[in-house]
Design a protein around this motif. Structure first.
Motif, PDB file in Angstrom:
ATOM      1  N   ARG A  13      -7.947   3.217  11.247  1.00 15.50           N
ATOM      2  CA  ARG A  13      -6.956   3.333  10.176  1.00 15.50           C
ATOM      3  C   ARG A  13      -7.481   2.754   8.865  1.00 15.50           C
ATOM      4  N   THR A  71      -5.227  -2.834   0.742  1.00  7.87           N
ATOM      5  CA  THR A  71      -5.576  -2.338   2.078  1.00  7.87           C
ATOM      6  C   THR A  71      -6.226  -3.433   2.926  1.00  7.87           C
ATOM      7  N   THR A  93      -1.956   7.035   6.923  1.00 11.19           N
ATOM      8  CA  THR A  93      -2.161   5.721   7.565  1.00 11.19           C
ATOM      9  C   THR A  93      -1.034   4.747   7.260  1.00 11.19           C
ATOM     10  N   THR A  94      -0.431   4.842   6.063  1.00 11.82           N
ATOM     11  CA  THR A  94       0.682   3.932   5.763  1.00 11.82           C
ATOM     12  C   THR A  94       1.879   4.212   6.668  1.00 11.82           C
ATOM     13  N   THR A 112       0.831  -1.213   0.000  1.00 15.06           N
ATOM     14  CA  THR A 112       0.000   0.000   0.000  1.00 15.06           C
ATOM     15  C   THR A 112       0.861   1.257   0.000  1.00 15.06           C
ATOM     16  N   TRP A 113       1.966   1.238   0.741  1.00 10.00           N
ATOM     17  CA  TRP A 113       2.862   2.399   0.763  1.00 10.00           C
ATOM     18  C   TRP A 113       3.535   2.582  -0.599  1.00 10.00           C
ATOM     19  N   THR A 162      -6.920  13.589   9.267  1.00 12.37           N
ATOM     20  CA  THR A 162      -6.509  12.253   9.723  1.00 12.37           C
ATOM     21  C   THR A 162      -6.255  12.261  11.226  1.00 12.37           C
ATOM     22  N   GLN A 179      -7.882   4.707   5.255  1.00 14.10           N
ATOM     23  CA  GLN A 179      -7.025   4.323   4.132  1.00 14.10           C
ATOM     24  C   GLN A 179      -7.867   3.897   2.927  1.00 14.10           C
ATOM     25  N   GLY A 235      -5.995  10.065   4.301  1.00 13.78           N
ATOM     26  CA  GLY A 235      -6.050   8.740   3.692  1.00 13.78           C
ATOM     27  C   GLY A 235      -4.719   8.037   3.803  1.00 13.78           C
ATOM     28  N   PRO A 236      -4.297   7.342   2.737  1.00  7.67           N
ATOM     29  CA  PRO A 236      -3.160   6.420   2.855  1.00  7.67           C
ATOM     30  C   PRO A 236      -1.815   7.083   3.104  1.00  7.67           C
TER      31      PRO A 236
END
Length: 540
Positions: free
Chosen positions: A373, A501, A425-426, A305-306, A364, A377, A421-422
């Motif tokens: 989380r 995710t 969270t990542t 995801t990252w 966030t 994400q 978002g990501p």
């Protein structure tokens, strides 16, 4: 029977939000402010570097960095960051978080200053020096990722842990904003003092000699925030979780946290722990079969995801100045002098940061411990996909002068939902779901996967976003797939992020030991025989 949490760790988990939490956020966050400033300020000055060092007499357009030089200048810091994330992540688990925390910061200070210097005056010497110092600057920045995230997660209580880690990362938004604002101030000051005609009027005079100071000052000022927090970093005690669970000294952990939290915390008693079948399990290594059966899916989830997020995120940041030019927000280069161009690019980046990037991070922080989380994400990747396709499919419509504000609004929304978002969270999740002895390493591996994605975005999209007509590409670049197809590709990658995710567990409201399985796998049970009884006095 469920094993009990150590008293010192339980005290951290249930602690009310106190001043030491905010101190930790500021100390760790200023590192991230510097990280973002240093990584993103290069996009403000690449056009200026081209004008100064790659001017061609008689050319219709100002000088620009050759493709290989542009790729090196933009991407070399990412190479250093990736190496630093892996190295310092591993070192943070071997030597402790605190012992290597100051080293990363000092490396950032020295290399920020070095980036603005050059050994020689010709373009080759300047670019070689710049790339050398930006690699090692990136190496220091890389160490900041796993160490800051791990330290903040291990200092936090479980109720607001997500918000605290996200707040550290949110300082990245202020770093981007700070870089843009400072570039506006510097370019404005030089422009008013050393006014010059546009390139179209007088190609040589349009770049005043003093412009060479502008990019150096912008890069070197990145050393200041890092230097200001160095002393504070050195005064922070080692985290209780590292001291207790990795160094196996709960008495010292209790003593350290008693001073930090200003309360009495007793060390665990000296009663020897009886061996249990799970004791052998708790000693499994990072690359062992046991690790992969317990945490392999989680590591795949955090790395993938990252990786996908950073392809989209960094490709946008690096070619946003070209998008603004394409839609007319920044005038054609030939109609401006060198300092005016720096001012316009910085203003565009600052407006995007102010309207979408910074608010996204703090949304966030506000909601991560309420809705979790996973939900943030998933939502972020979903809306990034939607807005990318909304930009790409009717792309010609957005290039028309009357519609360019709509383009900027949608473009800003993709940034907003990347950060709400990501992108946040990542960073948070890998600091919560792995055992203490692997936490920094696994965060380093996850963030390094992200930087690999950033390199794909930074290098790949310099070429991909070029016009399909070879007569309309930038100097030295082969034809690409165009901005429209690049945006379509980014939308597809964001959709993949939605799917991956589902591999990442939810850590909301749970202790770190519960998430990592250390309560159940015998890690905590082994500590009883390795510590001595200790009651520390309240720090008044």
């Amino acid at each position: 029977m469920e094993k009990e949490q150590l008293q010192v760790l339980n005290a951290l988990d249930v602690a009310k939000t106190q001043w030491y939490h905010f101190t930790a956020i500021i100390i760790a966050g200023m590192g991230f402010f510097t990280d973002a400033y240093d990584l993103f300020c290069i996009s403000l000055v690449t056009k200026l570097l081209g004008r100064i060092y790659y001017h061609v007499d008689g050319a219709k357009k100002p000088g620009s960095l050759p493709p290989n030089v542009a790729a090196a200048v933009n991407g070399v810091a990412f190479c250093g960051t990736l190496a630093g994330q892996l190295f310092f992540g591993w070192l943070g688990d071997k030597m402790g978080r605190k012992r290597v925390y100051g080293l990363t910061l000092m490396l950032m200070v020295v290399c920020s200053i070095g980036s603005g210097l050059s050994f020689g005056h010709n373009s080759q010497c300047v670019m070689t020096t710049l790339c050398f110092f930006r690699f090692w600057l990136g190496f220091g920045i890389g160490g900041d990722y796993p160490l800051s995230a791990t330290i903040m997660s291990e200092y936090s209580n479980k109720k607001t842990r997500g918000a605290f880690i996200a707040a550290v990362f949110a300082m990245q938004g202020f770093g981007i904003l700070g870089g843009g604002i400072f570039a506006i101030i510097v370019s404005s000051a030089f422009k008013s003092k050393f006014d010059a005609p546009s390139y179209a009027v007088d190609p040589v005079a349009s770049t005043v000699p003093q412009a060479d100071y502008v990019w150096r000052i912008i890069l070197m000022v990145g050393a200041l925030p890092a230097a200001l927090t160095y002393y504070s970093r050195m005064k922070m005690p080692e985290t209780a979780r590292y001291t207790a669970l990795v160094a196996k000294d709960t008495a010292q952990a209790a003593s350290d946290m008693s001073k930090v939290m200003q309360m009495d915390i007793e060390g665990e008693g000296a009663k020897p722990a009886e061996p249990t079948p799970s004791d052998s399990v708790s000693s499994y290594g990072l690359l062992s079969k046991e690790f992969f059966s317990r945490h392999g899916t989680h590591l795949l989830g955090t790395t993938s995801t990252w990786f996908l997020l950073d392809i989209a995120f960094y490709s946008q940041n690096l070619f946003q100045k070209d998008i603004f030019s394409a839609i007319g927000w920044i005038p054609p280069a030939a109609t401006m002098n060198a300092l005016e161009e720096v001012f316009r690019i910085a203003r565009a980046q600052t407006l995007i940061a102010l309207c979408s990037t910074v608010p996204g991070y703090w949304f966030t922080v506000a909601f991560i411990d309420r809705i979790g989380r996973f939900a943030i994400q998933l939502m972020g990747f979903f809306f990034m996909t939607v807005f990318m396709f909304a930009l790409a499919i009717p792309y010609h419509h957005w290039t028309l002068k009357d519609n360019r504000i709509g383009f900027v609004v949608l473009y800003s929304l993709t940034f907003f939902f990347a950060n709400f978002g990501p992108n946040a969270t990542t960073f948070v999740v890998p600091a919560e779901i792995f055992p203490a002895r692997f936490r920094s390493t696994c965060h380093g591996i996850s963030s390094a996967a992200g930087k690999l994605g950033a390199m794909v975005g930074a290098f790949g999209f310099l070429y991909l976003a070029q016009n399909q007509d070879k007569n309309k590409t930038e100097a030295g670049y082969p034809p690409g797939i165009g901005v429209k197809n690049s945006l379509l590709l980014l939308g597809a990658l964001n959709f993949l992020g939605i799917l991956f995710t589902f591999l990442v567990p939810e850590a909301k409201g749970k202790s770190l030991e519960e998430m990592s399985g250390e309560i159940d796998d015998g890690t905590i049970g082994q500590l009883g025989g390795q510590t001595s009884s200790s009651t520390t006095k309240s720090c008044v």
